[in-house]
Design a protein around this motif. Structure first.
Motif, PDB file in Angstrom:
ATOM      1  N   LEU A   1      31.016 -15.631  32.726  1.00  0.00           N
ATOM      2  CA  LEU A   1      31.124 -17.203  32.608  1.00  0.00           C
ATOM      3  C   LEU A   1      30.994 -17.772  34.143  1.00  0.00           C
ATOM      4  CD1 LEU A   1      31.862 -19.607  31.070  1.00  0.00           C
ATOM      5  CD2 LEU A   1      34.253 -19.698  31.931  1.00  0.00           C
TER       6      LEU A   1
ATOM      7  N   ASP B   1      33.325 -25.084  34.648  1.00  0.00           N
ATOM      8  CA  ASP B   1      32.457 -24.343  33.936  1.00  0.00           C
ATOM      9  C   ASP B   1      31.274 -25.135  33.399  1.00  0.00           C
ATOM     10  OD1 ASP B   1      33.017 -25.684  31.674  1.00  0.00           O
ATOM     11  OD2 ASP B   1      34.284 -23.891  30.817  1.00  0.00           O
ATOM     12  N   GLU B   2      30.358 -24.779  32.731  1.00  0.00           N
ATOM     13  CA  GLU B   2      29.116 -25.760  32.533  1.00  0.00           C
ATOM     14  C   GLU B   2      29.558 -26.543  31.545  1.00  0.00           C
ATOM     15  OE1 GLU B   2      25.997 -22.828  31.324  1.00  0.00           O
ATOM     16  OE2 GLU B   2      25.555 -22.116  33.288  1.00  0.00           O
TER      17      GLU B   2
ATOM     18  N   ARG C   1      39.922 -16.546  37.085  1.00  0.00           N
ATOM     19  CA  ARG C   1      39.544 -15.866  35.734  1.00  0.00           C
ATOM     20  C   ARG C   1      40.677 -14.894  35.207  1.00  0.00           C
ATOM     21  NH1 ARG C   1      34.162 -15.874  35.460  1.00  0.00           N
ATOM     22  NH2 ARG C   1      32.812 -16.375  37.457  1.00  0.00           N
TER      23      ARG C   1
ATOM     24  N   LEU D   1      31.088 -20.064  36.790  1.00  0.00           N
ATOM     25  CA  LEU D   1      31.891 -21.069  37.549  1.00  0.00           C
ATOM     26  C   LEU D   1      31.427 -21.709  38.729  1.00  0.00           C
ATOM     27  CD1 LEU D   1      35.224 -19.293  37.050  1.00  0.00           C
ATOM     28  CD2 LEU D   1      34.359 -21.191  35.492  1.00  0.00           C
TER      29      LEU D   1
END
Length: 936
Positions: free
Chosen positions: A452, A428-429, A443, A454
């Protein structure tokens, strides 16, 4: 009933091989029977690179594999040879990158990842099957419908499954560590892909000033010697051996790193060798594998000095940033000298690591990579070999395996490429990592919101990761397929010693971790690892394109002109002088190019040279000799099949001693072949077939049948006819695993003679040992007759007497057993040796002037009235006298040696005395002959 069959004068491999192979493949003869009531036998072929073409190493190993596969198929086993190719991450990506650069002037970055990968798949579809077609030319009886590719959907699922499970078990992790880094390909590479070359370099002696200005040791400096002065800028400490008395007072003191504002300590560590250089070494944890370990022990700061392309980064002083490492070296050395830090520069022999594909110097590089913690896997895999569940042949390779497994390090499995199995991890970020088989599973597994963002890891897995699953992934795992149940574990792996670490060990580790039997016991991937040597050129040099000594097995089969051979070896060379040198040596070795030899001759040569584990020096004369062997078998078959007197009708049969002898010899050959193959002695198996075919069947039995066909009774002719055809048909089946094409071609013509209607020799049973067929009496009789016939023929040759001239043969000192043989076989002996008469001298009978030979203790006397040349015969007898005198002298030397007499068993000493008595007796007889002829 007399039969006659038309058969070509000569065997023409090119006319039959490809048609035969196509027929075999179309008929499905290479498929396993899937019969659950018979033993299963399986070999998984080491997958050649999809980029490659067949080389001599492939031909060698695959010939041995196919021999085993054909043998077990004929034994009636449920036999599978599982084939496939490897996606060869770096090699394949490089091929396509070069292609688009040459044809389009583009790089992979111009395409982007997805489009570039499609380009690779397009290339694979067009040219990726080259090696499979070449393997067909070699006669490999592979079930091609089961062919797999390490990037196909099934194997990709297996790779994801293994990665995810190992990660869940804590055995796969991501960490920042030192790796072999290729600055040209911009990826980590394995040790296998690093080539260490001996080179001439320099040792740079550098001073590190003490921080304490009052320190007088070494004139106020620590002195080190390094081959890589550019890495001084990232030094973390200096190290000395704790037992080195010279440095005991400076341990713990601080020194300045030249041309920086950093200070570092002097530490005591067992790594430095007091005898090498100054005994004090610089420790640069980010740029040397040994230094990295020292740095960890002393908690030293790790400073990475380089960018991925091996230019210096922002951790270097500004004046060096962006410079290539070797350009930076020049400037740093000049500055060290200018600022008074450089003491001296000395020439130095060193080993430098190069990428085997990129050709650039490899850099130890600190980077984030994925690793497998292999120690837990290695313990189980080591025990499997210790307990004999897996046998290495030759056995000494177990030590090589153990040495690595017992000191195994975590395995870096990530590669910074686009072509390969992409690592099933998403970020993720904020940098959190999630591992699963797909983004959808990520997920669900981690309960992540749909919005979110990815991003999947950009790296791919090391090619060895997917090939480490080869024996079970190719059989359908992770699905519990019938093939997996039927063929796993496989039986034997045939491979080279150079990948015991990188492939064999990893297959054992992965297989035993993931594949269990019905009782939960870890399964081995194979029961035997047969390790082959390398095929070298005739001078013992390793074959390589740069040396221009590579031989293409297809050229051995089809032949190639000198012009085409020169083009193949030098056509793409960039160095004119090297190309000219290679062209000259090639023209000298192959002035007329390479003749066509056919597949069978190549296969037989490879098998005959396969002595356990040893490197093989290729020998074109052996190849020519085994082509002649194939022709000999063909001609012998022609003699049988075109014999107008061959009679296979029903009626009275009277088998001769020769018939019984050849049956017994064949039976012994079957026993020898089976025993050799069970021990992976392919050379002995080939030799057994060669010896029987050439020396017993062709040179003797065919000749022994000629008098029968010329003058025998109908019962004797029927017996000889039946024996000829039966032994030939069985011989073809015996030789088929080694030489499949010629045996099938001849067998198709022979089968009607023995009433077989089957379509292929491949479907026939392999010959069994028949204990009742052993006939010691027949073997003794024929062997004695052969010795007598050879002696008479030698007399003819030595005395220059034509075969058409009849000779008489007299026997003296013949024992009872031999006299009985003579009485039974006089007619056969006279026919074979072209004798008018053969008889035993009566007691007191005057011996005519004769040339004599000894067969054992029996004297053979050939009256020489009108034949003898006195001087020639005396010269011959002189040689015989010298030979016998040397033997007597040799044995006398043994028996007079007190050490030999003291240590040797009494039976051995008695045997030596018996031999000496025989030689002394023979010497007396030859001297008597000499005197008789001398008196003429």
């Amino acid at each position: 009933m007399t039969q006659k069959f038309e058969i070509a004068d000569r065997f023409n491999p090119s006319a039959v091989e490809q048609a035969l192979y196509q027929h075999w493949e179309e008929q499905g003869y290479f498929k396993p029977s899937e019969n659950p009531n018979v033993p299963s036998y399986c070999i998984a072929i080491p997958p050649p690179n999809v980029t490659g073409s067949l080389h001599m190493g492939h031909a060698f190993q695959q010939t041995l594999m196919d021999t085993l596969i054909r043998f077990h198929r004929m034994e009636g086993h449920n036999t599978l040879w599982q084939a496939g190719t490897d996606h060869a991450g770096i090699a394949t990506q490089m091929v396509v990158e070069r292609k688009i650069a040459a044809e389009e002037g583009k790089t992979r970055h111009d395409y982007g990842r997805e489009a570039f990968i499609k380009k690779i798949w397009d290339w694979k579809a067009y040219s990726g099957g080259t090696i499979s077609q070449q393997m067909r030319r070699l006669g490999n009886s592979i079930d091609w419908e089961r062919e797999r590719f390490t990037m196909d959907e099934g194997l990709s699922n297996a790779v994801k499954e293994v990665f995810v499970r190992l990660h869940e078990e804590g055995l796969i992790y991501r960490g920042k560590r030192l790796v072999n880094w290729d600055p040209k390909l911009l990826t980590a590479i394995s040790d296998l892909e690093v080539e260490n070359r001996d080179e001439k370099g320099f040792m740079y002696h550098v001073r590190y000033p003490f921080v304490d200005k009052s320190e007088t040791f070494g004139g106020g400096y620590m002195h080190i010697a390094t081959t890589r002065p550019e890495t001084i800028l990232a030094d973390g400490c200096l190290a000395v051996h704790p037992d080195d008395e010279r440095y005991k007072d400076v341990i713990g003191k601080m020194v300045h790193v030249p041309m920086t504002d950093r200070v570092i300590p002097v530490v005591a560590d067992p790594y430095p060798d007091p005898e090498f250089g100054t005994g004090c070494v610089k420790i640069t944890p980010a740029h040397d594998f040994n230094d990295y370990e020292v740095g960890k022990r002393h908690d030293i700061e790790i400073i990475n000095l380089m960018n991925p392309d091996a230019t210096l980064n922002d951790n270097a002083p500004e004046r060096y940033r962006g410079l290539d490492r070797f350009e930076a070296r020049k400037r740093i050395v000049a500055d060290l000298d200018a600022e008074g830090y450089l003491e001296k520069i000395e020439p130095h022999e060193l080993k430098r690591p190069y990428g085997d594909r990129s050709g650039v110097v490899i850099e130890p590089y600190l980077t984030d990579q994925w690793y497998v913690s292999v120690k837990p896997l290695a313990e189980v895999a080591t025990k499997a070999v210790e307990d004999g569940e897996i046998q290495f042949v030759p056995k000494q390779y177990e030590n090589l395996y153990f040495s690595w497994m017992r000191d195994i390090q975590d395995w870096c499995i990530s590669r910074q490429l686009w072509w390969g199995h992409r690592i099933p991890a998403w970020y993720d970020e904020t940098g959190n990592v999630y591992v699963a088989r797909s983004e959808e599973e990520v997920r669900t597994k981690y309960n992540l919101p749909a919005d979110l963002a990815l991003k999947q890891d950009e790296d791919v897995l090391d090619t060895w990761f997917s090939s480490g699953l080869w024996t079970f992934s190719t059989l359908g795992w992770p699905e519990q397929t019938k093939e997996l149940k039927m063929f796993h574990p496989t039986d034997v792996l045939i491979t080279g010693f150079d990948i015991i670490f990188f492939w064999v060990a990893r297959m054992i580790m992965f297989t035993m971790h993931f594949i269990k039997d019905e009782n939960g016991k870890p399964q081995v991937p194979f029961k035997t690892v047969y390790v082959t040597g390398l095929i070298r050129d005739e001078q013992g040099q390793k074959m390589s394109k740069s040396k221009g000594n590579v031989l293409d097995p297809i050229d051995m089969i089809d032949g190639i002109s000198l012009e085409d051979l020169l083009e193949k070896r030098t056509g793409n060379m960039m160095q004119p002088q090297l190309a000219e040198k290679i062209a000259k040596s090639t023209a000298k070795q192959f002035p007329e190019g390479i003749a066509s030899h056919g597949t069978d001759a190549l296969r037989f040569t490879l098998a005959a040279l396969a002595s356990n584990g040893r490197d093989i020096n290729w020998d074109m004369k052996r190849l020519e000799g085994y082509r002649n062997f194939c022709n000999k078998l063909w001609n012998a078959s022609r003699f049988v099949l075109t014999n107008e007197k061959l009679d296979l009708s029903e009626g009275e049969i009277e088998f001769s001693v020769a018939d019984r002898w050849i049956e017994s010899c064949f039976n012994r050959t079957v026993s020898d072949f089976r025993e050799a193959l069970s021990q992976y002695r392919f050379d002995l198996a080939a030799n057994a077939i060669y010896e029987f075919t050439w020396n017993q069947f062709c040179d003797w039995y065919l000749e022994l049948t000629k008098p029968v066909f010329a003058n025998g009774t109908p019962a004797q002719i029927r017996a000889a006819s039946q024996t000829l055809v039966r032994v030939l048909e069985q011989l073809l089946r015996l030789a088929h695993p080694l030489i499949p094409f010629i045996t099938e071609e001849i067998w198709q013509k022979v089968k009607g003679f023995v009433g077989i209607e089957a379509d292929s020799i491949m479907l026939q049973p392999f010959p069994m040992v028949n204990e009742r067929a052993f006939d010691g009496d027949a073997e003794r009789e024929i062997n004695w007759l052969k010795d007598v016939i050879v002696a008479v023929r030698n007399i003819r040759a030595e005395c220059n007497i034509a075969p058409s001239k009849g000779l008489d043969l007299l026997f003296r000192n013949i024992d009872v057993a031999e006299q009985k043989i003579l009485e039974k076989q006089t007619v056969l002996l006279c026919a074979m040796a072209k004798l008018g008469d053969a008889r035993v001298l009566t007691e007191g009978e005057n011996v005519p002037l004769a040339v004599a030979k000894l067969v054992g203790n029996t004297e053979l006397l050939v009256p020489m009235a009108g034949f003898i040349n006195k001087e020639t015969e005396l010269a011959r007898l002189t040689k015989d006298i010298e030979k016998y005198q040397n033997e007597v002298k040799r044995i006398e030397g043994k028996l007079s040696n007190e050490a030999f007499v003291a240590k040797a068993p009494e039976a051995v000493i008695a045997k030596e005395r018996e031999k000496m008595a025989e030689y002394q007796s023979g010497l007396e007889k030859i001297r008597e002959q000499y005197k008789a002829i001398e008196a003429l």
